[in-house]
Design a protein around this motif. Structure first.
Motif, mmCIF file in Angstrom:
data_model
loop_
_atom_site.group_PDB
_atom_site.id
_atom_site.type_symbol
_atom_site.label_atom_id
_atom_site.label_comp_id
_atom_site.label_asym_id
_atom_site.label_seq_id
_atom_site.Cartn_x
_atom_site.Cartn_y
_atom_site.Cartn_z
ATOM 1 N N LYS A 88 -2.854 0.613 8.318
ATOM 2 C CA LYS A 88 -1.706 0.387 7.398
ATOM 3 C C LYS A 88 -1.828 1.617 6.357
ATOM 4 O O LYS A 88 -2.765 1.924 5.923
ATOM 5 N N ILE A 89 -0.493 2.231 6.042
ATOM 6 C CA ILE A 89 -0.629 3.445 5.049
ATOM 7 C C ILE A 89 0.370 3.095 4.157
ATOM 8 O O ILE A 89 1.665 2.844 4.835
ATOM 9 N N GLY A 90 0.330 3.289 3.011
ATOM 10 C CA GLY A 90 1.244 3.076 1.919
ATOM 11 C C GLY A 90 0.858 3.528 0.490
ATOM 12 O O GLY A 90 0.095 3.839 0.340
ATOM 13 N N GLY A 91 1.914 3.395 -0.270
ATOM 14 C CA GLY A 91 1.727 3.832 -1.676
ATOM 15 C C GLY A 91 2.553 3.199 -2.482
ATOM 16 O O GLY A 91 3.658 2.838 -2.166
ATOM 17 N N GLU A 92 2.187 3.126 -3.898
ATOM 18 C CA GLU A 92 3.224 2.617 -4.849
ATOM 19 C C GLU A 92 3.151 3.439 -5.943
ATOM 20 O O GLU A 92 2.204 4.357 -6.285
ATOM 21 N N VAL A 93 4.343 3.626 -6.692
ATOM 22 C CA VAL A 93 4.534 4.590 -7.764
ATOM 23 C C VAL A 93 3.594 4.829 -8.604
ATOM 24 O O VAL A 93 2.846 3.668 -9.233
ATOM 25 N N LYS A 94 2.979 5.910 -8.955
ATOM 26 C CA LYS A 94 1.994 6.385 -10.012
ATOM 27 C C LYS A 94 0.796 6.229 -9.393
ATOM 28 O O LYS A 94 -0.283 6.603 -10.090
ATOM 29 N N GLY A 95 0.905 5.672 -8.292
ATOM 30 C CA GLY A 95 -0.657 5.486 -7.308
ATOM 31 C C GLY A 95 -0.881 6.395 -6.273
ATOM 32 O O GLY A 95 -0.204 7.441 -6.148
ATOM 33 N N ARG A 96 -2.009 6.382 -5.805
ATOM 34 C CA ARG A 96 -2.564 7.205 -4.603
ATOM 35 C C ARG A 96 -1.879 6.655 -3.427
ATOM 36 O O ARG A 96 -1.401 5.322 -3.248
ATOM 37 N N VAL A 97 -1.695 7.357 -2.260
ATOM 38 C CA VAL A 97 -1.314 6.886 -0.755
ATOM 39 C C VAL A 97 -3.038 6.334 -0.371
ATOM 40 O O VAL A 97 -3.713 7.086 -0.546
ATOM 41 N N ALA A 138 -5.574 16.913 2.854
ATOM 42 C CA ALA A 138 -5.779 16.819 1.338
ATOM 43 C C ALA A 138 -5.431 15.215 1.313
ATOM 44 O O ALA A 138 -4.736 14.311 2.232
ATOM 45 N N VAL A 178 9.782 2.503 -4.921
ATOM 46 C CA VAL A 178 8.674 2.237 -5.782
ATOM 47 C C VAL A 178 7.419 1.898 -4.792
ATOM 48 O O VAL A 178 6.079 2.398 -5.310
ATOM 49 N N LYS A 207 -3.386 12.436 -0.752
ATOM 50 C CA LYS A 207 -2.042 12.354 -1.227
ATOM 51 C C LYS A 207 -1.670 11.310 -2.224
ATOM 52 O O LYS A 207 -2.347 10.140 -2.174
ATOM 53 N N ALA A 262 6.071 1.729 -0.444
ATOM 54 C CA ALA A 262 6.482 1.924 0.909
ATOM 55 C C ALA A 262 5.323 1.642 1.758
ATOM 56 O O ALA A 262 4.158 2.414 1.374
ATOM 57 N N SER A 263 5.339 1.098 2.970
ATOM 58 C CA SER A 263 3.979 1.259 3.876
ATOM 59 C C SER A 263 4.586 1.117 5.296
ATOM 60 O O SER A 263 5.584 0.576 5.600
ATOM 61 N N VAL A 264 3.848 1.326 6.131
ATOM 62 C CA VAL A 264 3.864 1.706 7.620
ATOM 63 C C VAL A 264 2.432 0.903 8.212
ATOM 64 O O VAL A 264 1.570 1.161 7.755
ATOM 65 N N HIS A 269 -8.612 5.981 0.023
ATOM 66 C CA HIS A 269 -7.524 7.036 -0.004
ATOM 67 C C HIS A 269 -7.179 7.623 1.397
ATOM 68 O O HIS A 269 -8.205 8.091 2.038
ATOM 69 N N PHE A 270 -5.866 7.767 1.448
ATOM 70 C CA PHE A 270 -5.384 8.676 2.722
ATOM 71 C C PHE A 270 -5.573 9.759 2.434
ATOM 72 O O PHE A 270 -5.585 10.327 1.470
ATOM 73 N N ASP A 271 -6.054 10.305 3.896
ATOM 74 C CA ASP A 271 -6.409 11.674 3.940
ATOM 75 C C ASP A 271 -6.056 12.127 5.238
ATOM 76 O O ASP A 271 -6.262 11.631 6.138
ATOM 77 N N ASP A 272 -5.407 13.439 5.321
ATOM 78 C CA ASP A 272 -4.795 13.911 6.490
ATOM 79 C C ASP A 272 -5.942 15.050 7.191
ATOM 80 O O ASP A 272 -5.268 15.690 8.068
ATOM 81 N N ILE A 313 5.062 10.554 -0.925
ATOM 82 C CA ILE A 313 5.926 9.728 0.067
ATOM 83 C C ILE A 313 7.329 9.967 0.097
ATOM 84 O O ILE A 313 7.926 10.050 -1.188
#
Lengths: 233, 141
Positions: free
Chosen positions: B115-124, A2, A23, A4, A25-27, B68-71, A9
């Motif tokens: 790089k993988i990341g996310g910010e509040v209220k948004g998508r990864v 899916a 608020v 995410k 985060a990233s790698v 958008h991140f997808d696993d 996170i």
């Protein structure tokens, strides 16, 4: 499988979980770039150098004991701790883990805004791409399994692996995370474990062949809580 | 000749760590300007009333793909790109799709970062930076 959203996170450093403050985060998995271009080349060439991963966290300043400000006060420049960024909370969800130094913690302020905090981590070697484990709970009193928490990587591997454990709470006596693997998902072989009674983090290293299925048995009489990630070598 | 929208047309394919070319179009929403570029060498002399240039060797351009991140296992962006960091592999870029005769750029590139990341209220989301190694081939699908 899916897509995410940000609320999937979860960011853990040692035994600290700044979940309600996070608020952003990233790698970043990154390599140095080397230039081997010679006069005989019709175009520039590129080669990979060493890995130089980086992890960043930004959030709301919170002075709770388990939050990021407490983490930076305790751990900034003192050594490494296990760092994990989980992308999902279900067993088998993607996670990135490694050991890292907490290099910088800063608190920017702006009139009219909430107090914030920005933290930079530097992984010691590379961050690993892994999966979130569950815990099979077996208590000395004979309580039956309450969770299986097995992950299935589809096939075995021969380069070992690491189970990264964040001990987020302790109670009573020690808890004993024990890594186990199986070729079938039904017959299990214990590999390595630790005994822990303090909040913090542990690495359980597995050498050689790691079977297709992996899980962690959370033994011991303590009532501590933990989150674990498995990264194959 | 015609104009084309990106949605439903543009196609980008990237090698995974095992050398299998994977179509990541379903997971990409942005690709930085990617094509072919040569270096500019200044050969202006006293006798010239304007700058003079000649072409040097081809530039190892960097390009970024993100989305958008997808696993999804094996073919999803995390499965394809994360293990590629630090390795060389093939890429193919079809700005207006893979219909026979339409423009195709291709080459080999080093995966510099993922790089993988996310910010509040948004998508990864993910962002992958590639650095070209050697020449880019300008051809057709």
């Amino acid at each position: 499988m899916a897509k995410k959203i940000a609320s999937d996170i979860r960011f853990l450093y040692g035994g600290y979980d700044p979940g309600t403050s996070t608020v952003r985060a990233s790698v970043t998995l990154e390599v140095e770039t080397l230039d081997p271009t010679a006069v005989t080349d019709a175009a520039e060439r590129a080669l990979a150098g060493n890995r130089k991963d980086i992890v960043e966290w930004a959030g709301l300043f919170d002075d709770a004991p388990g939050d990021m400000d407490a983490a930076q006060a305790a751990l900034l420049t003192t050594g490494t701790a296990v760092l994990s960024m989980l992308i999902g909370t279900a067993v088998g969800d993607r996670a990135y883990s490694g050991t890292a130094y907490l290099l910088a913690a800063k608190a920017p302020a702006k009139l009219g805004d909430l107090m914030r905090q920005e933290v930079t981590f530097k992984p010691d070697q590379a961050m690993g791409r892994g999966l979130l484990l569950g815990h099979r709970t077996v208590k000395p009193s004979g309580t039956s399994d309450v969770a299986t928490g097995t992950i299935d990587d589809g096939t075995l591997s021969i380069a070992g692996g690491v189970v990264y454990v964040h001990i987020l709470g302790v109670g009573g006596s020690a808890i004993q995370p024990l890594a186990e693997h199986s070729a079938t998902g039904t017959t299990w072989t214990p590999v390595a474990g630790v005994s822990v009674n303090v909040i913090g983090s542990q690495k359980i290293s597995i050498t050689g062949t790691v079977q297709r299925y992996v899980r962690v048995e959370l033994g011991g009489a303590g009532t501590g809580t933990a989150t674990s990630v498995f990264v194959r070598g | 000749m015609a104009k084309y929208k990106v949605s439903g047309n543009s196609v980008v394919k990237i090698d995974d760590a095992l050398g299998t070319l994977r179509d990541l179009s379903a997971y990409v929403d942005t690709i930085s300007a990617l094509g072919k570029e040569v270096q500019e060498l200044d050969v202006t002399s006293f006798a010239d009333t304007a700058e003079r240039v000649i072409a040097g060797i081809e530039t190892a351009q960097e390009f970024t793909i993100s989305g958008h991140f997808d696993d999804t296992g094996t073919t999803g962006p995390d499965a394809v790109l994360a293990p590629r960091v630090g390795t060389l592999g093939t890429w193919e870029w079809y700005p207006i799709g893979t219909t026979s005769g339409r423009r195709k750029f291709s080459g080999e590139s080093l995966c510099k970062s993922y790089k993988i990341g996310g910010e509040v209220k948004g998508r990864v989301q993910y962002e992958c930076v590639m650095k070209q190694d050697g020449t880019v081939v300008v051809g057709t699908a």
